[in-house]
Design a protein around this motif. Structure first.
Motif, mmCIF file in Angstrom:
data_model
loop_
_atom_site.group_PDB
_atom_site.id
_atom_site.type_symbol
_atom_site.label_atom_id
_atom_site.label_comp_id
_atom_site.label_asym_id
_atom_site.label_seq_id
_atom_site.Cartn_x
_atom_site.Cartn_y
_atom_site.Cartn_z
ATOM 1 N N ASP A 157 0.451 -1.190 -0.127
ATOM 2 C CA ASP A 157 -0.047 0.137 -0.228
ATOM 3 C C ASP A 157 0.721 0.887 -0.290
ATOM 4 O OD1 ASP A 157 -1.773 2.194 0.284
ATOM 5 O OD2 ASP A 157 -2.371 0.910 2.065
ATOM 6 N N SER A 159 -0.062 3.746 0.574
ATOM 7 C CA SER A 159 0.085 4.992 1.736
ATOM 8 C C SER A 159 0.659 4.511 2.652
ATOM 9 C CB SER A 159 -1.573 5.288 2.247
ATOM 10 O OG SER A 159 -2.024 3.942 2.731
ATOM 11 N N SER A 160 1.348 3.286 3.322
ATOM 12 C CA SER A 160 1.689 3.036 4.417
ATOM 13 C C SER A 160 3.487 4.038 4.098
ATOM 14 C CB SER A 160 2.136 1.573 4.153
ATOM 15 O OG SER A 160 2.638 1.652 3.217
ATOM 16 N N LYS A 162 4.111 7.337 3.338
ATOM 17 C CA LYS A 162 2.877 8.433 4.518
ATOM 18 C C LYS A 162 3.787 8.144 5.733
ATOM 19 C CE LYS A 162 2.080 12.030 0.897
ATOM 20 N NZ LYS A 162 3.161 12.913 1.204
ATOM 21 N N GLU A 163 2.478 7.418 6.195
ATOM 22 C CA GLU A 163 2.852 6.703 7.521
ATOM 23 C C GLU A 163 4.614 6.575 7.937
ATOM 24 O OE1 GLU A 163 2.137 6.524 11.708
ATOM 25 O OE2 GLU A 163 0.683 6.627 10.163
ATOM 26 N N LEU A 164 5.374 6.138 6.925
ATOM 27 C CA LEU A 164 6.829 6.372 7.429
ATOM 28 C C LEU A 164 7.552 7.273 7.882
ATOM 29 C CD1 LEU A 164 7.564 2.411 5.393
ATOM 30 C CD2 LEU A 164 7.691 2.784 8.412
ATOM 31 N N THR A 165 6.918 7.719 7.185
ATOM 32 C CA THR A 165 8.278 9.438 6.900
ATOM 33 C C THR A 165 6.996 10.452 7.090
ATOM 34 O OG1 THR A 165 6.895 9.485 4.332
ATOM 35 C CG2 THR A 165 8.584 8.187 4.102
ATOM 36 N N LYS A 166 6.548 10.700 8.057
ATOM 37 C CA LYS A 166 5.637 11.168 8.686
ATOM 38 C C LYS A 166 6.381 12.992 9.826
ATOM 39 C CE LYS A 166 3.316 9.185 12.322
ATOM 40 N NZ LYS A 166 2.217 8.515 12.927
ATOM 41 N N ASP A 167 6.876 11.263 10.222
ATOM 42 C CA ASP A 167 8.105 12.824 10.844
ATOM 43 C C ASP A 167 9.226 13.073 10.573
ATOM 44 O OD1 ASP A 167 6.544 12.045 13.409
ATOM 45 O OD2 ASP A 167 7.363 10.483 13.932
ATOM 46 N N GLN A 173 11.338 14.370 2.594
ATOM 47 C CA GLN A 173 9.793 13.591 2.660
ATOM 48 C C GLN A 173 9.642 14.013 1.109
ATOM 49 O OE1 GLN A 173 6.088 14.808 5.090
ATOM 50 N NE2 GLN A 173 7.620 15.117 6.928
ATOM 51 N N GLY A 358 10.584 5.548 12.654
ATOM 52 C CA GLY A 358 10.003 4.814 14.044
ATOM 53 C C GLY A 358 9.505 2.867 14.104
ATOM 54 N N SER A 359 10.688 2.627 13.617
ATOM 55 C CA SER A 359 11.255 1.573 14.038
ATOM 56 C C SER A 359 10.598 0.746 14.929
ATOM 57 C CB SER A 359 11.990 1.234 13.069
ATOM 58 O OG SER A 359 13.547 1.245 13.528
#
Length: 414
Positions: A157, A159-160, A162-167, A173, A358-359
């Protein structure tokens, strides 16, 4: 099987290319017209001021699936589709013929690439859309990646991402979504500790003893005369086709023996095996070379040669297309600037060291978290198998990977 076959094929193709290139210099096969053509073809590439090579699987998704069925290694439709579209390209250019490009040596004993040399490496997908690209012009490097497209390619997906790179900072980004960024290549290398000293400095690159170099050239010339055979197969689509054949296991064993003395001269090279890996078949393998106007145009190796289960009707050709006088590598316009520290943290996160992505691995408490420094005993153990050098091990540790992380990574490559 695909990963094992691809690894063996790349080794075979690289060995063939390197040995054929050597023909141009040593002139040991001038008595053979086909070999003479190969020698000249590689020599012409060196006379050019630019060079490009593109590696890809020269097969459709259906053909790749059929190959998997024939060999008993099922390849799903998504994987087959990805393999049929992905390619890896490299390009180099200079202000002089590439054969005249030489590294420079500093007063501190370190070596550096010729300042006139520019390089590019790119991983592309369907329609040659860039999934990852890295360029270096002088001391300035440029990079971009398209993680959403890469995610789609492997059936994930988008969209995943975006979640991984949001910070991450906005510039980074953008770099992971296809926007070019630039950074100082030298500073990044020093920050990442690429020299393996653990203090961020570059370690001197050893130079070979002239007698050792002469011995190596003599050994390779002998191998050329004994192991390789050349056959002119006439024209194919207007290009000359020449087949280079060699006994795979014997050639690999001979090359390992020839390069073994280098491990004594270059400690960080690692320990080479005494014999070829078990997955190198004990039979003749053939590589097809296409020549266009006397210059090398393409090298093709059929992966089916590596698996006896694959019949004549299930080929899986790996192709390297070559080009001379390619456009010079240029700096992309409008690239944003990032610091080497930002990139170091990003690499650490992707390599398993946690940080802003965020790993859940080491360093997951924040971008500044780090793995425990390796002891000398741990470094010695991690490099004992020969799959990693001390420089690589210390770099991964500095980027946030723990002893166990690096051990797991080494076992995947063995």
């Amino acid at each position: 099987m695909i990963r094992r076959s691809a690894r063996t094929t790349l080794v075979a193709a690289a060995c063939t290319a390197a040995l054929a290139t050597g023909l141009a210099a040593c002139g040991t096969v001038q008595q053979l017209s086909a070999a003479d053509k190969v020698s000249t073809a590689f020599d012409k590439l060196g006379r050019s001021k630019s060079f490009s090579a593109k590696l890809s699987v020269d097969a459709t998704a259906d053909q790749i699936e059929a190959f998997g069925t024939a060999t008993g290694e099922k390849i799903d439709k998504e994987t087959a589709a990805a393999l049929s579209t992905v390619s890896l390209s490299i390009a180099v250019s200079a202000d002089k013929p590439l054969k005249d490009v030489k590294p420079s040596k500093g007063t501190d004993g370190t070596t550096a690439a010729d300042a006139s040399l520019s390089t590019s490496i790119a991983l592309t997908g369907k329609g040659d859309a860039a999934l990852f690209e890295l360029r270096q012009i002088g001391d300035r490097a440029y990079a971009r990646a398209d993680l959403p497209s890469f995610a789609r390619l492997v059936g994930e997906d988008p969209s995943s991402v975006k979640e991984l790179t949001k910070d991450l900072p906005a510039t980074l980004q953008g770099a992971l979504e296809g926007t070019w960024v630039s950074f100082d290549a030298k500073d990044f290398k020093e920050t990442a500790g690429a020299g393996g000293t653990g203090a961020g400095g570059a370690s001197p690159t050893p130079s070979l003893d002239p007698k050792l170099s002469e011995g190596l050239v003599a050994s390779l010339k002998d191998i050329l005369g004994r192991d390789l055979s050349f056959e002119d197969k006439g024209k194919q689509n207007g290009k000359e086709r020449i087949t280079v054949t060699a006994p795979a296991r014997k050639l690999a064993d001979d090359l390992l023996k020839a390069f073994e003395p280098l491990t004594q001269e270059i400690p960080n090279l690692g320990k080479l095996p005494k014999t070829a890996p078990k997955d190198v078949p004990d039979r003749n393998l053939a590589v097809d070379l296409l020549l266009d106007g006397g210059a090398l145009s393409a090298v093709t190796f059929d992966l089916a040669q590596l698996d006896e289960k694959a019949g004549p009707g299930t080929p899986l050709p790996l192709r390297i297309a070559f080009g001379k006088d390619a456009p010079a590598v240029q700096a992309p316009a409008g690239a944003g600037t990032v610091t080497s520290e930002d990139l170091g943290g990003l690499l650490g996160a992707f390599l398993g060291g946690g940080g802003p992505l965020g790993s859940d691995g080491p360093g997951a408490d924040g971008p500044d978290a780090a793995a425990a420094p390796l002891t000398d005993a741990q470094v010695k153990e991690l490099t004992a198998g020969g799959s990693m050098t001390e420089e690589q091990v210390r770099l991964y540790n500095k980027l946030g990977m723990s002893y166990q992380d690096i051990k797991d990574l080494a076992s995947m490559g063995s």
